[in-house]
Motif scaffolding. Structure first.
Motif, PDB file in Angstrom:
ATOM      1  N   GLU A 170      37.111  43.069  47.665  1.00 12.45           N
ATOM      2  CA  GLU A 170      37.083  42.195  48.848  1.00 12.45           C
ATOM      3  C   GLU A 170      35.656  41.854  49.271  1.00 12.45           C
ATOM      4  O   GLU A 170      35.441  40.863  49.986  1.00 12.45           O
ATOM      5  CB  GLU A 170      37.817  42.868  50.009  1.00 12.45           C
ATOM      6  CG  GLU A 170      39.329  42.913  49.811  1.00 12.45           C
ATOM      7  CD  GLU A 170      40.033  43.657  50.934  1.00 12.45           C
ATOM      8  OE1 GLU A 170      39.329  44.403  51.675  1.00 12.45           O
ATOM      9  OE2 GLU A 170      41.261  43.528  51.064  1.00 12.45           O
ATOM     10  N   LYS A 171      34.671  42.624  48.838  1.00 10.97           N
ATOM     11  CA  LYS A 171      33.289  42.408  49.267  1.00 10.97           C
ATOM     12  C   LYS A 171      32.721  41.043  48.859  1.00 10.97           C
ATOM     13  O   LYS A 171      32.013  40.411  49.641  1.00 10.97           O
ATOM     14  CB  LYS A 171      32.388  43.528  48.746  1.00 10.97           C
ATOM     15  CG  LYS A 171      32.578  44.852  49.474  1.00 10.97           C
ATOM     16  CD  LYS A 171      31.628  45.918  48.944  1.00 10.97           C
ATOM     17  CE  LYS A 171      31.828  47.228  49.694  1.00 10.97           C
ATOM     18  NZ  LYS A 171      30.928  48.308  49.188  1.00 10.97           N
ATOM     19  N   PRO A 172      32.987  40.536  47.640  1.00  7.72           N
ATOM     20  CA  PRO A 172      32.433  39.225  47.270  1.00  7.72           C
ATOM     21  C   PRO A 172      33.028  38.059  48.056  1.00  7.72           C
ATOM     22  O   PRO A 172      32.534  36.927  47.947  1.00  7.72           O
ATOM     23  CB  PRO A 172      32.778  39.102  45.778  1.00  7.72           C
ATOM     24  CG  PRO A 172      33.000  40.489  45.322  1.00  7.72           C
ATOM     25  CD  PRO A 172      33.614  41.191  46.483  1.00  7.72           C
ATOM     26  N   LYS A 175      34.193  35.076  45.909  1.00  2.00           N
ATOM     27  CA  LYS A 175      33.246  34.610  44.890  1.00  2.00           C
ATOM     28  C   LYS A 175      33.477  35.372  43.583  1.00  2.00           C
ATOM     29  O   LYS A 175      33.981  36.484  43.579  1.00  2.00           O
ATOM     30  CB  LYS A 175      31.814  34.813  45.369  1.00  2.00           C
ATOM     31  CG  LYS A 175      31.467  34.004  46.611  1.00  2.00           C
ATOM     32  CD  LYS A 175      30.023  34.262  47.027  1.00  2.00           C
ATOM     33  CE  LYS A 175      29.683  33.473  48.278  1.00  2.00           C
ATOM     34  NZ  LYS A 175      28.276  33.727  48.728  1.00  2.00           N
ATOM     35  N   ALA A 176      33.105  34.738  42.466  1.00  2.00           N
ATOM     36  CA  ALA A 176      33.276  35.370  41.155  1.00  2.00           C
ATOM     37  C   ALA A 176      32.336  36.558  41.014  1.00  2.00           C
ATOM     38  O   ALA A 176      31.181  36.520  41.474  1.00  2.00           O
ATOM     39  CB  ALA A 176      32.998  34.351  40.044  1.00  2.00           C
ATOM     40  N   PHE A 177      32.819  37.638  40.394  1.00  2.00           N
ATOM     41  CA  PHE A 177      31.992  38.816  40.146  1.00  2.00           C
ATOM     42  C   PHE A 177      32.548  39.570  38.942  1.00  2.00           C
ATOM     43  O   PHE A 177      33.692  39.360  38.536  1.00  2.00           O
ATOM     44  CB  PHE A 177      31.938  39.724  41.379  1.00  2.00           C
ATOM     45  CG  PHE A 177      33.227  40.454  41.656  1.00  2.00           C
ATOM     46  CD1 PHE A 177      33.373  41.791  41.339  1.00  2.00           C
ATOM     47  CD2 PHE A 177      34.294  39.798  42.248  1.00  2.00           C
ATOM     48  CE1 PHE A 177      34.554  42.462  41.594  1.00  2.00           C
ATOM     49  CE2 PHE A 177      35.478  40.461  42.524  1.00  2.00           C
ATOM     50  CZ  PHE A 177      35.618  41.791  42.192  1.00  2.00           C
ATOM     51  N   ASP A 178      31.725  40.431  38.370  1.00  8.02           N
ATOM     52  CA  ASP A 178      32.098  41.205  37.185  1.00  8.02           C
ATOM     53  C   ASP A 178      32.921  42.420  37.626  1.00  8.02           C
ATOM     54  O   ASP A 178      32.438  43.267  38.381  1.00  8.02           O
ATOM     55  CB  ASP A 178      30.846  41.656  36.434  1.00  8.02           C
ATOM     56  CG  ASP A 178      31.185  42.311  35.096  1.00  8.02           C
ATOM     57  OD1 ASP A 178      32.382  42.403  34.765  1.00  8.02           O
ATOM     58  OD2 ASP A 178      30.248  42.727  34.385  1.00  8.02           O
ATOM     59  N   THR A 179      34.157  42.497  37.144  1.00 10.65           N
ATOM     60  CA  THR A 179      35.054  43.594  37.532  1.00 10.65           C
ATOM     61  C   THR A 179      34.962  44.800  36.594  1.00 10.65           C
ATOM     62  O   THR A 179      35.630  45.807  36.835  1.00 10.65           O
ATOM     63  CB  THR A 179      36.510  43.100  37.546  1.00 10.65           C
ATOM     64  OG1 THR A 179      36.880  42.687  36.212  1.00 10.65           O
ATOM     65  CG2 THR A 179      36.682  41.932  38.494  1.00 10.65           C
ATOM     66  N   THR A 180      34.134  44.698  35.550  1.00 11.60           N
ATOM     67  CA  THR A 180      34.109  45.746  34.530  1.00 11.60           C
ATOM     68  C   THR A 180      33.718  47.103  35.099  1.00 11.60           C
ATOM     69  O   THR A 180      34.439  48.095  34.939  1.00 11.60           O
ATOM     70  CB  THR A 180      33.135  45.374  33.398  1.00 11.60           C
ATOM     71  OG1 THR A 180      33.494  44.099  32.867  1.00 11.60           O
ATOM     72  CG2 THR A 180      33.178  46.413  32.278  1.00 11.60           C
TER      73      THR A 180
END
Length: 213
Positions: A170-172, A175-180
């Motif tokens: 939920e922090k981004p 926005k797109a972010f790397d979930t790895t």
């Protein structure tokens, strides 16, 4: 023509090349026909090409779509060749259940790439097969159950860790972010919670070092 090492060499003509291709084709047809009795014992499937098998018929980006289409023509059990490797495909929930649950003993073996098998000689869990794989699987499951796997306690730990993982997602704010990395940390925390009874914050350097190891 070319002169090489004092010998006169003549490049193969078109007729020679066509003759060679024709010979290979006749040889392939004869060879496949001589094994018709053996092939009759196998599940039906599309006829493979030499070396390539059925690769030209597959959608390599979505091979499961091609396999589903082939199952409509050849049935829920059919044979296909991935290059020179022969594979029997099981399509549909009922067929897979029949094989893996009702006949688990017959279908319990695993196909390990020879390179990996020769590398570790069947040791470990990942690349073991046959009786060795069954014994190690049973040993691993028995000990994991002692740590709470499959019990209510492990379910509670998983649900608790999911809560922390959702906070990270939920922090981004869309926005797109790397979930790895968050997923890796969540899995590491689950193992730590089951084995040691405690978890780490995702920003904890100890968790990062444990992941590196």
């Amino acid at each position: 023509m070319a002169l090489m090492g004092g010998l006169l060499l003549q490049a193969p003509s078109t007729v020679t090349l066509l003759g060679a291709v024709l010979f290979l084709l006749v040889f392939y047809l004869f060879f496949s026909g001589s094994n018709s009795e053996e092939q009759g014992k196998e599940p039906p499937g599309p006829r493979p090409l030499p070396l390539l098998g059925n690769m030209l018929q597959l959608d390599l980006k979505r091979p499961y779509c091609t396999l589903c289409e082939l199952s409509k023509k050849y049935g829920s059990i059919f044979t296909i060749h991935f290059g020179p490797k022969k594979v029997v495909v099981l399509a549909g929930y009922k067929t897979v259940k029949q094989a893996l649950i009702n006949q688990a003993e017959e279908f319990g073996d695993r196909d390990i790439t020879p390179v990996f098998y020769e590398f570790n000689h069947g040791h470990g869990i990942l690349f073991a097969k046959g009786n060795s794989w069954k014994e190690k699987r049973l040993f691993a499951l028995t000990n994991l159950r002692d740590f709470g796997m499959g019990k209510k306690l492990s379910k509670e730990k998983i649900l608790k860790e999911i809560h922390y993982l959702i906070e990270v997602y939920e922090k981004p704010e869309g926005k797109a972010f790397d979930t790895t990395q968050p997923v890796i940390y969540a899995v590491a925390n689950l193992i730590s919670a089951i084995v040691y009874g405690s978890r780490f914050e995702y920003t904890d350097q100890n968790l990062h070092l444990m992941h590196i190891k």
